[in-house]
Write an enzyme that holds these catalytic residues in place. Structure first.
Site, PDB file in Angstrom:
ATOM      1  N   CYS A   2      -8.453  36.447  -2.058  1.00 16.47           N
ATOM      2  CA  CYS A   2      -7.759  37.523  -1.663  1.00 16.47           C
ATOM      3  C   CYS A   2      -8.429  38.343  -0.327  1.00 16.47           C
ATOM      4  CB  CYS A   2      -7.692  38.775  -2.887  1.00 16.47           C
ATOM      5  SG  CYS A   2      -7.038  37.679  -4.239  1.00 16.47           S
ATOM      6  N   ARG A  27      -8.604  33.225   4.846  1.00  9.46           N
ATOM      7  CA  ARG A  27      -9.419  33.070   3.527  1.00  9.46           C
ATOM      8  C   ARG A  27      -8.394  32.417   2.565  1.00  9.46           C
ATOM      9  NH1 ARG A  27     -13.342  37.634   2.785  1.00  9.46           N
ATOM     10  NH2 ARG A  27     -12.827  37.720   0.628  1.00  9.46           N
ATOM     11  N   TRP A  74      -4.609  35.789  -3.415  1.00 13.37           N
ATOM     12  CA  TRP A  74      -4.565  34.412  -3.724  1.00 13.37           C
ATOM     13  C   TRP A  74      -4.455  34.444  -5.356  1.00 13.37           C
ATOM     14  CZ3 TRP A  74      -8.277  31.201  -6.298  1.00 13.37           C
ATOM     15  CH2 TRP A  74      -8.370  29.595  -6.242  1.00 13.37           C
ATOM     16  N   ASN A  98      -9.780  42.887  -5.174  1.00 10.23           N
ATOM     17  CA  ASN A  98     -10.139  41.246  -5.074  1.00 10.23           C
ATOM     18  C   ASN A  98     -11.114  41.192  -6.448  1.00 10.23           C
ATOM     19  OD1 ASN A  98      -9.089  41.253  -2.541  1.00 10.23           O
ATOM     20  ND2 ASN A  98     -11.083  40.842  -1.183  1.00 10.23           N
ATOM     21  N   GLY A  99     -11.009  39.984  -6.610  1.00 11.99           N
ATOM     22  CA  GLY A  99     -11.739  39.780  -8.183  1.00 11.99           C
ATOM     23  C   GLY A  99     -11.120  39.485  -9.139  1.00 11.99           C
ATOM     24  N   GLU A 483     -19.122  14.451   1.705  1.00 17.93           N
ATOM     25  CA  GLU A 483     -18.428  15.385   2.331  1.00 17.93           C
ATOM     26  C   GLU A 483     -17.426  14.809   3.111  1.00 17.93           C
ATOM     27  OE1 GLU A 483     -18.597  18.401   2.506  1.00 17.93           O
ATOM     28  OE2 GLU A 483     -17.721  19.015   4.457  1.00 17.93           O
ATOM     29  N   LYS A 487     -13.481  16.252   3.010  1.00 13.48           N
ATOM     30  CA  LYS A 487     -12.717  16.842   4.161  1.00 13.48           C
ATOM     31  C   LYS A 487     -11.521  16.126   4.135  1.00 13.48           C
ATOM     32  CE  LYS A 487     -14.490  19.779   5.565  1.00 13.48           C
ATOM     33  NZ  LYS A 487     -15.272  20.141   4.655  1.00 13.48           N
ATOM     34  N   GLU A 490      -9.201  17.589   1.196  1.00 15.79           N
ATOM     35  CA  GLU A 490      -8.802  19.087   1.072  1.00 15.79           C
ATOM     36  C   GLU A 490      -7.711  19.249   2.335  1.00 15.79           C
ATOM     37  OE1 GLU A 490     -11.966  21.856   1.838  1.00 15.79           O
ATOM     38  OE2 GLU A 490     -12.944  20.574   3.218  1.00 15.79           O
ATOM     39  N   HIS A 506     -18.898  -2.330  -9.341  1.00 11.11           N
ATOM     40  CA  HIS A 506     -19.381  -2.086 -10.704  1.00 11.11           C
ATOM     41  C   HIS A 506     -18.185  -1.564 -11.374  1.00 11.11           C
ATOM     42  CE1 HIS A 506     -23.288  -3.479 -10.469  1.00 11.11           C
ATOM     43  NE2 HIS A 506     -23.461  -2.682  -9.498  1.00 11.11           N
ATOM     44  N   LYS A 605     -11.001  30.400   1.391  1.00 11.09           N
ATOM     45  CA  LYS A 605     -12.023  30.473   2.179  1.00 11.09           C
ATOM     46  C   LYS A 605     -13.223  30.687   1.399  1.00 11.09           C
ATOM     47  CE  LYS A 605     -14.648  29.562   5.632  1.00 11.09           C
ATOM     48  NZ  LYS A 605     -14.987  28.107   5.919  1.00 11.09           N
TER      49      LYS A 605
END
Ligand code: F6R
Length: 610
Positions: A2, A27, A74, A98-99, A483, A487, A490, A506, A605
């Site tokens: 948010c 964000r 968000w 926010n939170g 990584e 990438k 996402e 395996h 973000k």
């Protein structure tokens, strides 16, 4: 996550809200809203979707105000919808948040017993009701906020308007970041300095528990205990352009291209006049490293992946046993600490809730902590005992690139600095490696972006229609593969697994079939032959293999369909060339698929909830 913005002053608040919120789009969000004080009271306009949808609303066009708060949400408690979007009203209180309020269920019941009726499913509306309840008692905004804080558990940053306090914004932070700023035409509030760059650069980050009272000409601050505080204003060095695309179609592409410069910035101040790696400018002298016997790196996502690459350098050069932990797990299964344990928290944003919780856990266990952080003056940077900034500049794309890259460059330099300080590396070698990170790595990044432009697009075209793929590698290349897979996943939504090349057979090799894309990375000469055997294993089962390997591999007969050669003038050149290759491949694949590259679905973000 948010975003919050607020303004009170002589200017028109509504366009400032939409402009600031647009900067905060990076964000990640799914709904948006504004509350503005007008002659007829506080008007709230909000909706599910993008800022553009809000801007198209007639009610917004009709709003004229000099005092407003805005929010991008968000979703956490309750899905994305018009009703769940912020701001929320309860009685005389309108707030953005926010939170997360952890005890919202219990507080909701208490409020319902008092006759409060809730419209949304959010914890934020509960917080508004609690605050209004406190306000009804005292009629004093600051006293009400202070009292509400005693009841609210969790993390929050609030921007609040009260019906009968025209031209005033109240704000408080506990666990979630919030900054105040002063401009020529009024006072501002935001969760992130970038939102305010179009208006002002003088800001003050609120400390935990501080309550702010903004009017158009000043900001008054007090601690939760009620003592008055004078804000120590600072000026950000970020330019407004830093939060703009500068001619690139996406922030991610811009940030990928900025990496050469970012690497230089991240390490220059850590090389002394003699050319030796040295972190004394960060307040960490050579003696400190001598006490370190064991390192625990704690981080999330890409920052954790940077930690895995870094752990290899720390063990190879500094000879310090180093383990990497996922921050969200660290507290629940605390690793054993021995005398001389140093905990390194890596975070681009400096606000990631799980990393912050891990930092606080480590501190409470009496362990020395070091934050490797990009965003200056953020909570992790401030709370860690020592801090090293990565100086990547603002990173706007949700998927990190230059943030991750500079975490790797700083860890690389750090391992050489520790190795030298502890006598495990001679001066000539330390100078040579430091020089190669500063000089060869940026050049290698630029070289790859220039030389392989068409190859990247050709490979990405083959990847784009696929649903599943693999990255494989050994040693440092395996760490980079982790990584690389993240990438691709996402931003292009292709399911990708990173496997240690030798581990695939395996079990998981059973998933490889005709046309399965497998990208193999090989950065260490001594591991090439073994990686090549693994490439043959998958190629003979029909995999469409791309090999990213050293340019000194020789006249070998490659069993891959595509080969990308990495410069080998130094280890730094090879590693950073591979690093940028995996990023640009993900970018091109997502671009070809038409994905929303800078704002991938479901992602945020700065992840400020646990
Ligand atoms: C992926 C990505 C995330 C972050 C993670 C930690 O592209 O950006 O995985 O790396 O959320 O964020 P910071 O570094 O801000 O703590």
């Amino acid at each position: 996550m948010c975003g919050i913005i607020g303004y009170t002053g002589n200017g028109n608040a509504v366009p400032k809200m939409t402009e600031g919120l647009s900067v905060l789009e990076y964000r990640g969000y799914d709904s948006v809203g504004i509350a503005a004080q007008t002659d007829g009271g506080i008007s709230v306009v909000k909706c599910k979707g993008r800022i553009q949808t809000l801007k198209e609303k007639e009610e917004l066009a009709a709003l004229s105000s000099t005092c407003a708060i805005g929010h991008t949400r968000w979703a956490t408690h309750g899905g994305p919808s018009d009703i769940n979007a912020h701001p929320h009203r309860a009685g005389s209180v309108v707030l953005v948040h926010n939170g997360i309020i952890e005890n919202y269920k219990e507080l909701k019941e208490q409020m319902q017993q008092k006759g409060v009726y809730f419209l949304s499913e959010t914890d934020t509306e509960v917080a508004a009701a609690v605050l209004n309840d406190c306000y009804l008692e005292s009629g004093d905004p600051v006293a009400a906020i202070r009292k509400a804080m005693l009841q609210l558990k969790g993390s929050y940053a609030f921007g609040v308007l009260f019906d009968d306090h025209k031209g005033e914004i109240y704000a408080v932070r506990q666990g979630s970041p919030l900054i105040l700023a002063k401009g020529q035409d009024g006072s501002y509030l935001a969760s992130d300095i970038t939102a305010l760059l179009p208006f002002t650069r003088e800001y003050y980050p609120l400390e935990e528990g501080e309550i702010a009272h903004l009017t158009k000409s000043f900001a008054k601050l007090c601690s939760v205990g009620g003592e008055e505080i004078t804000p120590a204003w600072t000026t950000t060095s970020m330019s407004p352009e830093a939060a703009q695309k500068g001619g690139y179609p996406h922030f991610m592409l811009k940030e990928i291209h900025e990496q050469s410069e970012a690497i230089v910035k991240s390490v220059s101040s850590r090389i002394n006049a003699e050319g030796l790696p040295d972190f004394s400018a960060d307040g960490i002298d050579a003696d400190f490293w001598k006490q370190v016997k064991n390192i625990q790196i704690v981080a999330c996502g890409s920052a954790m992946h940077a930690g895995i690459v870094g752990s290899r350098f720390l063990e190879e050069y500094a000879k310090i046993p180093t383990n990497v932990y996922i921050a969200s797990e660290y507290r629940y299964h605390p690793p054993l600490a021995v005398d001389g344990t140093l905990v390194i928290i890596i975070s681009q944003s400096g606000e990631t809730a799980d990393s912050l919780a891990a930092l606080r856990y480590a501190k409470s266990a009496g362990l020395p902590t070091l934050g490797i952080v990009n965003a200056v003056e953020t909570t992790i940077a401030r709370e860690a005992d020592r801090r090293i900034y990565t100086y990547a500049g603002p990173e706007i794309a949700v998927a990190t690139t230059k943030g991750y890259c500079t975490q790797v460059s700083v860890l690389y330099m750090l391992s050489v600095a520790i190795a030298y300080a502890t006598g495990r590396m001679d001066a000539v070698t330390a100078k040579e490696i430091a020089h190669s990170i500063k000089e060869d790595a940026p050049r290698a990044v630029a070289h790859m972006l220039e030389t392989y432009k068409d190859t990247f697009v050709r490979i990405a075209k083959k990847l784009a229609p696929k649903e599943d793929m693999f990255y494989i590698g050994r040693g440092t290349a395996y760490a980079l593969s982790l990584e690389a897979a993240l990438k691709i996943k996402e931003i292009s939504y292709i399911h990708t697994e990173a496997y240690a090349a030798g581990e695939l057979k395996h079990g998981t090799i059973s998933l490889v079939e005709e046309g399965t894309p497998v990208i193999a990375i090989s950065t260490e000469a001594e591991l090439y032959d073994k990686t090549e055997s693994n490439v043959r294993e998958v190629a003979s089962r029909g995999a469409d293999v791309t090999l990213i390997c050293r340019d000194d591999t020789g006249e070998k007969e490659f069993s891959a369909n595509e080969v990308i050669l990495l410069p080998t003038n130094s280890e730094a050149a090879t590693v950073f060339a591979a690093l940028v290759t995996i990023q640009i491949l993900a970018y091109e694949t997502a671009r070809i698929k038409g994905c929303d590259i800078d704002r991938p679905r479901n992602l945020a973000k700065s992840v400020t909830v646990e």
